[in-house]
Design a protein around this motif. Structure first.
Motif, PDB file in Angstrom:
ATOM      1  N   PHE A 169       0.809  -1.210   0.000  1.00 38.02           N
ATOM      2  CA  PHE A 169       0.000   0.000   0.000  1.00 38.02           C
ATOM      3  C   PHE A 169       0.848   1.268   0.000  1.00 38.02           C
ATOM      4  CE2 PHE A 169      -2.716  -3.217   1.978  1.00 38.02           C
ATOM      5  CZ  PHE A 169      -3.832  -3.098   1.177  1.00 38.02           C
ATOM      6  N   GLU A 225       1.714 -12.220   9.104  1.00 39.22           N
ATOM      7  CA  GLU A 225       0.257 -12.282   9.066  1.00 39.22           C
ATOM      8  C   GLU A 225      -0.281 -13.306   8.068  1.00 39.22           C
ATOM      9  OE1 GLU A 225      -1.821  -8.585   8.312  1.00 39.22           O
ATOM     10  OE2 GLU A 225      -3.608  -9.365   9.321  1.00 39.22           O
ATOM     11  N   GLY A 250      -5.351  -4.871   4.217  1.00 37.23           N
ATOM     12  CA  GLY A 250      -4.206  -5.763   4.119  1.00 37.23           C
ATOM     13  C   GLY A 250      -4.505  -7.099   4.770  1.00 37.23           C
ATOM     14  N   GLY A 251      -5.138  -7.075   5.931  1.00 36.84           N
ATOM     15  CA  GLY A 251      -5.481  -8.301   6.632  1.00 36.84           C
ATOM     16  C   GLY A 251      -6.353  -9.211   5.780  1.00 36.84           C
ATOM     17  N   ARG A 252      -7.305  -8.608   5.071  1.00 39.21           N
ATOM     18  CA  ARG A 252      -8.153  -9.414   4.192  1.00 39.21           C
ATOM     19  C   ARG A 252      -7.335  -9.976   3.037  1.00 39.21           C
ATOM     20  NH1 ARG A 252     -13.333  -8.085   1.601  1.00 39.21           N
ATOM     21  NH2 ARG A 252     -12.963  -5.850   1.641  1.00 39.21           N
ATOM     22  N   ALA A 253      -6.495  -9.104   2.450  1.00 37.22           N
ATOM     23  CA  ALA A 253      -5.696  -9.552   1.318  1.00 37.22           C
ATOM     24  C   ALA A 253      -4.673 -10.607   1.742  1.00 37.22           C
ATOM     25  CB  ALA A 253      -4.988  -8.366   0.677  1.00 37.22           C
ATOM     26  N   ARG A 254      -4.293 -10.586   3.037  1.00 37.14           N
ATOM     27  CA  ARG A 254      -3.330 -11.595   3.496  1.00 37.14           C
ATOM     28  C   ARG A 254      -4.010 -12.914   3.800  1.00 37.14           C
ATOM     29  NH1 ARG A 254       0.192  -8.250   2.131  1.00 37.14           N
ATOM     30  NH2 ARG A 254       0.985  -6.621   3.492  1.00 37.14           N
ATOM     31  N   GLY A 255      -5.337 -12.996   3.585  1.00 32.61           N
ATOM     32  CA  GLY A 255      -6.003 -14.285   3.672  1.00 32.61           C
ATOM     33  C   GLY A 255      -6.916 -14.477   4.865  1.00 32.61           C
TER      34      GLY A 255
END
Lengths: 330, 326, 287
Positions: free
Chosen positions: A96, A115, C181-186
């Motif tokens: 990002f 993560e 980002g958390g969603r995109a990281r799975g």
């Protein structure tokens, strides 16, 4: 050669901000095609309202398009849910713009990098810790950075962490939305070099979204120029910068401030404001600002058409959406 | 015009320590001239702008001289400074939305800028405001006078801010990253407007920016700041064609546009020094590719071609600049 | 984080204490002392709070009755200690119930937005426009008076306020890069809410809860004063005020000491809330 990423006819609209019974819609993307080869970098440039970030979010599966398809390595990802979506997400990772906002301030660097490993349950906890250290090393940070928090890092270090986090799951494609816009030039150069090295060493492909043409010119193998939800020109990097065809591309290139003593601003390359994507102009969306417009521009929707000689295999043909500079061929 | 002589600014931070944000800067802005003040985050360029505007953070200590048309601004009371601001020196900052009151008509804000400093009637102020809005390229200014800021795009808002800043024919305009928040085609319009207006009105501009491209496009002279000091200044043509200070050269080299072919960009290794405890000698020495023994003592400021200056031991054969100490 | 803090739970509390600004430490200390007092009430109170003693009717404070005695000769000090217990229990219960309900509702409304927000926020907004006491009195009129009902009534008053604060905080966090980002990281949306949104959006809710807890003491006292809260003979601060009012001129101590107790609790919660705001809610999302 099949493309790693193939976007076809993508349409995205959102409800416009505000309220009311008949809310207007923001036309973020209005039929966008784009393809990206394995190991290449496709640069996506445009100004506010061009839809470049929306396109990036569609590819990441964070935005559901109204219409169109996004095919990643042979799999349609629009409409994917659950474990199928998770499998794809392992292979498409984001970087990002704001390196501080993209890291959870409460988490250590190590936890942020880990993560996706945690999400996909990769290896044992000890394996993951080892992998985190490898990744930090890969992006030029030391292992003890793993225990720090984002506020303790500089902007460039934070963006290195963001890149390490994206690399953790071993992606084939990284979607980078303005990854260096928030950084100082000297730091920006370090991050661009890092991304180039990762591409050479790991073969990862980049969809590189930026408003900065100089940066896009430096990193891309192919470039697409967007204006108000449409791609107006797409070509190999060298072709596009040496021989821009669309009047918008030409104006954009003229407007870019180049740090050379002879690059004085002699005239305004483009007058007028960028229209709102809530109520975009009819016909060619660029026509109200276009120096070359003719009557038909306000009615007809130009389509991307190949220009010049057809390229050899593997090259993205130079294509332009402007019938005025490109007389229709028989 | 504006003459800054050996200005130093110290800003208190936690633990009773001080950040030497600006350290001995000497700089001049002539009539109708645009001087680009360039540097990376934290180099002190905006603090220097604040020092000229008399708008430093609380507790900051200023020494040295800021002369405006020969008048020393250092001795002014807060009230006298308020009268100077907006009249003799004006400010255009990065975010036009923050500079305009969202609840007032844009025209009224320009008119107010005039009436703050001049004893003229409402009607006359309004006429002058409309004229200014026209001069900065607001289409149909009479009708748009009463529109609130949210009806304007970012570029148009910045035009309004410029109109208000130029309302009282200031001698000097401080433009702090005036186009950073704007799209590149709009940036070109605003830069063109700024240059056009300053040439016509004779206002000098101190353009604070991180973008060397912007400097090349519109500035006449450039001053490069690093860690609170101006390391090099001169005409844009001289400095860009042949940068003498290694930092200036490294900054220019790390611009992607300077390298049309792919390949690694030259980088500046290391970190900006901690300005609560700046290193003795040249502040760039720790990151400099051409560092040598003498860099542990502060380099002399020498005069270069075309009235430029550079502070580097590599050029100590050049004639020294007489230090103007007040 | 939790794994680390468990063996050293004691030091974590100490660290949290010193992390607070100085004034908030005073508030926290007062509250800790008050809670200990209520827990040890049987040991601290010299008399049975409900023991009637005709020989001491409206007795002035002395060594045996440090706060004096009331119209029935009951020891005001012992009653105040027990009343603190009732009042604090109601305050903590009401704020805890309201916060626990507001947390998922506000988070979902802020994070998902759209129709989820409408379905959650509109009914809560309606609750918010009703006058607080009217709401409480209506509920009590339906269910009947009592300590638990009073706690629920206060929770009902606080729910929309806390949910609103949590919604605003979640809305801000929902747009942070690390959430996408958390969603995109799975991670699933629910996991992202738990891992990123809630921990980062919790600050303003805690601040608001601490401030509201101070007012809860006052609402509880008002309800009991009106006879709608805690029922006699159980001592509660509001009830004691009501009893003391009748004898205010002859025996002001019956009124003063429970009144002081209320003031101290309100002050302590406000100090704590302000200090927490300083640390957890610098943008001032909590009102």
């Amino acid at each position: 050669m099949t493309a790693l990423l193939d976007v076809r006819g993508l349409v995205v609209t959102f409800p416009a901000p505000g309220s009311g019974l008949r809310r207007k819609r923001v036309h973020a993307l209005s039929g966008v095609d784009l393809s990206l080869q394995r190991g290449h970098t496709h640069g996506l440039v445009g100004e506010s309202g061009s839809g470049k970030s929306t396109l990036a979010r569609c590819v990441l599966g964070l935005q559901r398009p109204d219409d169109g398809s996004v095919v990643f390595d042979g799999t349609e990802i629009v409409g994917l849910r659950g474990s199928a979506l998770r499998d794809i997400r392992r292979r498409i990772q984001p970087v990002f713009q704001d390196p501080l906002g993209s890291l959870d301030p409460r988490w250590t660097v190590g936890r942020s990098v880990r993560e996706s490993l945690d999400a996909f349950g990769v290896g044992s906890p000890a394996d993951r810790e080892r992998r985190v250290r490898e990744l930090l090393d890969l992006v030029g940070l030391s292992p003890d950075h793993a225990d720090r928090h984002p506020v303790q890092l500089s902007g460039g270090q934070r963006q290195r962490v963001g890149i390490a986090a994206a690399l953790a799951s071993g992606p084939d494609l990284i979607v980078a939305d303005e990854p260096v816009s928030a950084l100082d030039v000297s730091v920006q150069a370090q991050i661009l070099n890092l991304m180039a090295r990762l591409q050479r060493d790991l073969g990862v492909a980049f969809l590189f979204v930026s408003h900065d043409l100089s940066v896009v010119e430096h990193v891309s193998s192919e470039v697409s120029v967007m204006y108000l939800g449409k791609i107006v020109e797409t070509a190999d990097r060298a072709d596009l910068f040496a021989d821009p065809v669309h009047p918008y591309t030409r104006a954009l290139l003229d407007a870019v401030p180049i740090p050379e003593p002879d690059a004085r601003l002699v005239h305004v390359p483009l007058s007028g404001d960028i229209p709102s994507p809530i109520d975009p102009p009819s016909g060619c969306r660029f026509h109200p600002r276009c120096p070359l417009r003719v009557d038909s521009c306000s009615r007809e929707h130009p389509v991307l058409t190949p220009v010049g000689t057809l390229d050899s295999a593997g090259h993205t043909p130079h294509r332009v959406a402007c019938p005025v500079v490109l007389p229709a061929r028989p | 015009m504006l003459q800054i002589n050996d200005v130093r600014v110290r800003i208190p931070v936690a633990g009773g320590r001080w950040v030497e944000a600006v350290d001995g800067v000497t700089l001049a802005v002539g009539s109708g001239e645009i001087v680009g003040l360039v540097g990376e985050s934290g180099c002190g360029k905006s603090t220097l702008g604040g020092a000229v505007m008399g708008l430093l953070p609380g507790g900051a200590q200023l020494s040295g001289q800021v002369l405006l048309d020969g008048r020393d601004l250092g001795g002014l009371t807060a009230e006298e400074y308020r009268r100077v601001r907006g009249n003799d020196i004006a400010l255009v900052s990065q975010d036009p939305s923050a500079s305009l009151d969202p609840t007032f008509a844009v025209g009224a804000q320009v008119a107010e800028a005039i009436r703050n400093h001049r004893d003229i009637g409402r009607r006359e102020a309004r006429e002058r405001a409309v004229e200014l809005l026209r001069a900065v390229g607001i289409p149909d200014p009479g009708a748009r006078y009463s529109d609130p800021p949210h009806r304007f795009s970012g570029g148009m808002k910045q035009r309004v801010v410029i109109a208000a800043a130029l309302a009282n024919d200031p001698s000097v305009l401080i433009a702090d990253e005036p186009t950073t928040a704007l799209d590149v085609t709009i940036q070109a319009q605003i830069l063109h407007l700024l240059r056009d207006l300053t040439v016509r009105t004779g206002t000098g501009v101190l353009m604070i920016t991180h973008d060397l491209g912007v400097v090349a496009q519109v500035c006449d002279r450039i001053a490069v700041m690093y860690a609170g000091q101006v390391v090099e200044q001169g005409t844009v043509r001289d400095v860009f064609a042949d940068p003498l200070h290694p930092y200036t050269r490294a900054l220019l080299d790390s611009q992607p546009a300077a390298h049309h072919r792919s390949g690694d960009l030259p980088v500046i290794l290391g970190q900006v020094p901690d300005l609560t405890d700046p290193p003795a000698g040249c502040r760039f020495a720790a990151r400099c590719a051409r560092v040598h023994d003498r860099c542990t003592t502060a380099p002399p400021v020498v005069e270069t071609r075309g009235g430029g200056r550079v502070a580097c031991w590599l050029h100590d054969a050049l004639p020294p600049v007489a230090q103007e100490v007040s | 984080m939790t794994a680390k803090s468990t063996p050293a739970g004691g030091t974590a509390v100490v660290r949290a204490f010193f992390w607070l600004p100085r004034s908030a430490r005073a508030g926290a200390l007062i509250l800790v002392v008050l809670v200990i007092v209520t827990l040890l009430a049987p040991l601290i109170a010299p008399h049975d709070p409900n023991a009637i003693d005709p020989t001491h009717v409206l007795a002035a404070p002395d060594l045996g009755h440090p706060f004096g005695a009331d119209a029935l000769g009951r020891d005001v000090f012992s009653r105040t200690v027990y009343a603190l217990r009732t009042s604090l229990a109601i305050v903590f219960a009401s704020v805890a119930v309201a916060s626990l309900a507001a947390l998922p509702l506000g988070t979902a409304a802020g994070y998902f937005g759209g129709w989820v927000d409408q379905v959650i926020s509109r009914p809560l907004d309606m609750l918010l426009v009703l006058p607080a006491l009217l709401l409480a009195i209506t509920l009590i009129a339906i269910v009947g008076p009592g300590s638990i009902v009073a706690a629920l009534a206060i929770a009902l008053i606080y729910l929309p306020i806390l949910a609103r604060v949590q919604r605003a905080a979640s809305l801000v966090v929902a747009h942070a890069g690390f959430v996408e980002g958390g969603r995109a990281r799975g991670w699933s949306s629910l996991a992202v809410l738990r891992r990123h949104v809630v921990p980062n959006a919790l600050g303003p809710l805690l601040v608001q809860a601490a401030i509201l807890a101070g007012f809860a003491v006052q609402i509880e006292a008002s309800l009991s004063f009106l006879g709608l809260g805690t029922q006699p003979p159980t001592p509660s601060l509001g009830l004691m005020l009501s009893e003391g009012r009748d004898v205010l001129t002859q025996a002001p101590w019956v009124e003063i000491f429970p009144g002081l107790a209320i003031a101290v609790i309100v002050l302590a919660f406000n100090l704590l809330g302000d200090g927490l705001r300083h640390r957890l809610d610098p943008q001032g999302m909590a009102s």
